[in-house]
Design an enzyme around this catalytic site. Structure first.
Site, PDB file in Angstrom:
ATOM      1  N   GLU A   1      61.145  55.652 -12.414  1.00  0.00           N
ATOM      2  CA  GLU A   1      61.862  54.806 -11.510  1.00  0.00           C
ATOM      3  C   GLU A   1      61.849  55.216  -9.975  1.00  0.00           C
ATOM      4  OE1 GLU A   1      62.946  51.873 -11.632  1.00  0.00           O
ATOM      5  OE2 GLU A   1      61.896  51.783 -13.691  1.00  0.00           O
TER       6      GLU A   1
ATOM      7  N   ARG B   1      38.130  59.465   7.013  1.00  0.00           N
ATOM      8  CA  ARG B   1      37.179  58.839   7.624  1.00  0.00           C
ATOM      9  C   ARG B   1      37.472  58.764   9.085  1.00  0.00           C
ATOM     10  NH1 ARG B   1      36.562  53.871   8.270  1.00  0.00           N
ATOM     11  NH2 ARG B   1      34.548  53.627   7.375  1.00  0.00           N
TER      12      ARG B   1
ATOM     13  N   ASP C   1      35.476  49.723  13.176  1.00  0.00           N
ATOM     14  CA  ASP C   1      36.051  49.214  11.870  1.00  0.00           C
ATOM     15  C   ASP C   1      37.082  48.222  12.479  1.00  0.00           C
ATOM     16  OD1 ASP C   1      34.661  50.311  10.243  1.00  0.00           O
ATOM     17  OD2 ASP C   1      35.880  52.168   9.755  1.00  0.00           O
TER      18      ASP C   1
HETATM   19  N1  SAM Z   1      62.187  52.031  -8.559  1.00  0.00           N
HETATM   20  C1  SAM Z   1      61.341  52.259  -7.185  1.00  0.00           C
HETATM   21  C2  SAM Z   1      61.575  51.192  -6.277  1.00  0.00           C
HETATM   22  O1  SAM Z   1      61.472  49.766  -6.667  1.00  0.00           O
HETATM   23  O2  SAM Z   1      61.487  51.200  -5.098  1.00  0.00           O
HETATM   24  C3  SAM Z   1      59.927  52.201  -7.598  1.00  0.00           C
HETATM   25  C4  SAM Z   1      59.369  53.670  -8.236  1.00  0.00           C
HETATM   26  S1  SAM Z   1      57.443  53.524  -8.954  1.00  0.00           S
HETATM   27  C5  SAM Z   1      57.473  52.841 -10.180  1.00  0.00           C
HETATM   28  C6  SAM Z   1      57.254  54.958  -8.906  1.00  0.00           C
HETATM   29  C7  SAM Z   1      56.403  56.031  -7.882  1.00  0.00           C
HETATM   30  O3  SAM Z   1      55.078  54.966  -7.307  1.00  0.00           O
HETATM   31  C8  SAM Z   1      57.122  55.846  -6.572  1.00  0.00           C
HETATM   32  O4  SAM Z   1      58.110  56.893  -6.386  1.00  0.00           O
HETATM   33  C9  SAM Z   1      55.888  56.189  -5.754  1.00  0.00           C
HETATM   34  O5  SAM Z   1      55.741  57.397  -5.434  1.00  0.00           O
HETATM   35  C10 SAM Z   1      54.887  55.538  -6.121  1.00  0.00           C
HETATM   36  N2  SAM Z   1      54.663  53.904  -5.657  1.00  0.00           N
HETATM   37  C11 SAM Z   1      54.878  52.826  -6.316  1.00  0.00           C
HETATM   38  N3  SAM Z   1      54.448  51.716  -5.406  1.00  0.00           N
HETATM   39  C12 SAM Z   1      54.152  52.187  -4.067  1.00  0.00           C
HETATM   40  C13 SAM Z   1      53.841  51.826  -2.935  1.00  0.00           C
HETATM   41  N4  SAM Z   1      53.700  50.446  -2.838  1.00  0.00           N
HETATM   42  N5  SAM Z   1      53.529  52.488  -1.877  1.00  0.00           N
HETATM   43  C14 SAM Z   1      53.623  53.882  -2.127  1.00  0.00           C
HETATM   44  N6  SAM Z   1      53.767  54.383  -3.099  1.00  0.00           N
HETATM   45  C15 SAM Z   1      54.189  53.626  -4.351  1.00  0.00           C
END
Ligand code: SAM
Length: 261
Positions: free
Chosen positions: A115, A153, A168
């Protein structure tokens, strides 16, 4: 550039680093890349990295101690590296951020799971939180790859043609112009003649105009926030005149059904 990724799935990075531009950059020693297993810093026989959330509720939370242990390990070799926590709540990742990160010597990328990460870890260790978009993934590994790919890149010497990154999309707040290659005729579609003329100045002008037109049509927000060259202002003026002329003709003919005429 030295990338150190902290993850509970280091094997996910194998194919990423062993192919294409990333592989070449590693072979050329333009970049170094390693994944540290956060689980190695988790205590107990089962090396557990998650636990139930205080306050109850669904899902599990990434424990802070294994993450802190992994950051400390990374800092032993890269003491000055900024710690980037990948998070959907982070600052939206864009080309400007990629350029700023490309100027660093080392980057530590922390991949969350479950989470999310215990907040105290982020307060204590995160220098930047980065989001790759307004959607939620199951882990930070794909976002870490996105960051590493776009940063790599931009490092001089990575791409075969030094000009490619500068042309780009998003460089100078413009989208890239259209690209064509052989065959000259594909499914009855031809290539703009000027691109086969061999006239370098005309080709450069066509590309500049195409880049401007694409940005205007697809991403006008980029133009609004940037300064235009004299040539671009001239082109926009010309197009405006043409568009106004076409609309006027349509009105005079009364052919637009929605105009009520
Ligand atoms: N409960 C969190 C929330 O709603 O903010 C989401 C947790 S997500 C299921 C688990 C992990 O995926 C996060 O801790 C992050 O490292 C990564 N993650 C998920 N979506 C992301 C995004 N759009 N950008 C960067 N990291 C992401």
């Amino acid at each position: 550039m030295n990338f150190i990724v902290l993850t509970i799935f280091p094997e996910l990075f194998k194919a990423f680093w062993e192919n294409g531009i990333m592989r070449r950059a590693i072979e050329n020693k333009t970049i170094r890349a390693q994944a540290l297993n956060i689980r190695d810093h988790a205590k107990g026989r089962h090396h557990v990295t998650d636990d139930r959330p205080f306050g109850g509720g669904c899902g599990m939370v990434f424990k802070p101690e294994p993450l802190a242990g992994a950051v400390k390990q990374a800092k032993q070799t890269s003491p000055c590296a900024p710690v980037i926590v990948l998070s959907p709540q982070g600052r939206p990742f864009d080309q400007d951020t990629a350029m700023a990160l490309a100027a660093e010597d080392d980057l530590i990328l922390v991949c969350g799971r479950y989470e999310g990460i215990d907040e105290r870890f982020c307060e204590q260790f995160a220098d930047i939180e980065i989001s790759i978009g307004d959607y939620v993934l199951t882990g930070g590994e794909l976002p870490a790859m996105v960051v590493m790919d776009s940063v790599t890149r931009l490092i001089p010497g990575t791409l075969g043609n030094e000009d490619s990154a500068a042309q780009d999309s998003f460089s100078e707040s413009r989208l890239d112009h259209a690209h064509y290659t052989r065959p000259a005729l594909f499914e009855e579609r031809t290539v703009p003649g000027v691109l086969m003329s061999g006239h370098h100045e005309m080709i450069a002008q066509w590309r500049m105009a195409d880049s401007l037109m694409r940005t205007l049509v697809k991403r006008p927000d980029l133009l609004a926030g940037s300064s235009l060259s004299d040539k671009e202002i001239q082109l926009l003026d010309k197009w405006r005149f043409e568009i106004e002329r076409i609309i006027k003709q349509q009105r005079l003919r009364g052919t637009n059904p929605s105009s009520g005429g």
